[in-house]
Design an enzyme around this catalytic site. Sequence first.
Site, PDB file in Angstrom:
ATOM      1  N   ASP A 178      -2.821  -5.475  14.187  1.00  0.00           N
ATOM      2  CA  ASP A 178      -2.618  -4.558  15.315  1.00  0.00           C
ATOM      3  C   ASP A 178      -1.287  -3.830  15.175  1.00  0.00           C
ATOM      4  OD1 ASP A 178      -1.652  -7.279  15.781  1.00  0.00           O
ATOM      5  OD2 ASP A 178      -0.942  -6.568  17.720  1.00  0.00           O
ATOM      6  N   ASP A 232       5.225  -2.095   9.957  1.00  0.00           N
ATOM      7  CA  ASP A 232       4.919  -3.193  10.886  1.00  0.00           C
ATOM      8  C   ASP A 232       3.428  -3.254  11.161  1.00  0.00           C
ATOM      9  OD1 ASP A 232       5.188  -5.265  12.665  1.00  0.00           O
ATOM     10  OD2 ASP A 232       6.059  -4.058  14.260  1.00  0.00           O
ATOM     11  N   GLU A 282      -0.795  -9.648  17.820  1.00  0.00           N
ATOM     12  CA  GLU A 282       0.582 -10.116  17.642  1.00  0.00           C
ATOM     13  C   GLU A 282       1.547  -9.327  18.504  1.00  0.00           C
ATOM     14  OE1 GLU A 282       4.679 -10.261  16.152  1.00  0.00           O
ATOM     15  OE2 GLU A 282       3.360  -8.520  16.237  1.00  0.00           O
ATOM     16  N   GLU A 319       6.555  -9.950   7.875  1.00  0.00           N
ATOM     17  CA  GLU A 319       7.066  -8.934   8.791  1.00  0.00           C
ATOM     18  C   GLU A 319       8.146  -8.125   8.062  1.00  0.00           C
ATOM     19  OE1 GLU A 319       6.217  -8.009  11.746  1.00  0.00           O
ATOM     20  OE2 GLU A 319       5.250  -9.659  12.825  1.00  0.00           O
TER      21      GLU A 319
END
Length: 424
Positions: free
Chosen positions: A103, A134, A168, A192
């Site tokens: 997401d 991201d 997330e 990340e």
Amino acid sequence: MPNPANKIRNWLKENRVAGVHLVQKMVQENSTRGNESGTQAVVIEKCRQLGLLLDIWEIGDNELKNHPAYFCDRESFEGNPNLVAVLKGTGGGKSMILNGHIDIVPVGDEASWTYDPFSGHIEEGKLYGRGATDMKGGNAALLLAIEAIIASGIKLKGDIIFQSVIEEESGGAGTLAAVLRGYQADGAIIPEPTNMKIFPRQQGSMWFRITVPGKAAHGGTRYEGISAIEKSVQVIQGLQQLEKRRNERIEDPLYKGIPIPIPINIGKISSGEWPSSVPDTAIIEGRMGIAPGETMESAQFEMETCLKELNEQDAWLRENPLKLEWFGARWLPGSLESDHPLMINLIDSFKEITGETPVIEASPWGTDGGILSNVGDTPVVVFGPGVTKVAHDANEYIVLEEMFTASEVIALTLLKWCGIQGND
């Protein structure tokens, strides 16, 4: 016999075009909340090509929603599944979860973007688009690491458990669902955008809402009313003092380069309905950072105590107290010892691939690592490609060279962690 690490490196060099195409396809799909299925389809197809064992399911059952770590305001997950894909080992090695979220946050003002946010435009070694950093670049790095191992004919002893999860950005329901489905491992890496730094600790956070009472009056006789906006200024000043006190206690050297380790951020204020009226209510919404090793309950108590003190110090608020609510998403903090075998393994792999010593810091934001470590009892380290400051910003991008380097580091870490069959 060729060195397995060299085989990985050579494969990644020879397949750069395909690797770029993979992340480009992922970025070109809009996977904002409620629209994750398109990018998941790209990932699922890739996992099928790799021959991984697939588990695809829609989250949202009662076990998940009744779990103490579940904080989510999403009404439906229908049509946007979670994915776990497993590369089974031959046995006798340690297992590894590779966890990435699919997401992304909203685009924001499209006029601020130089290129279409879902173009996947490439220029000067950077691929642009919402989610490129991201964290679709990190997800692609995971998939390329797995593919490099398979394509090089390397058989690992331990299992690789690749997770492509939803939610997330809104509190981690996807990763929590994977944990409750039984997925645990001896270690986990979350790629990340750390700018290739290694984060053994992750800050937690939770959202709060404070209702500030006032007394309505005509603007021409505002002295007959109590402005909720003016009272909000007092509240914000109080929260700033609370933030200062909380951060003065932080002595962890991994936070040395971070000006405010656990911020209290005011993200939204709403008040008033008419310019000529004194507002009788103000709503402050924000995010409270939680230190690694700190409980959510103790942080909540500090906030509650702060607001009680503000009530006691003000004659109006004594009779009309502030109202505090905890709502929406929250992220559990996480922590891993600096000398944990997973840290040592990753550091050694980083040095071997780059020839440099990695920077080790604490994460300035929350991740799904807290769920994996606290609920799933799985040691977690956060490491991945991408510049933190461009995440959630216009013109987000991933440096492609960095993505391939991260993939190589992660692949070598997997070889060391899971063990290679016949390499005893």
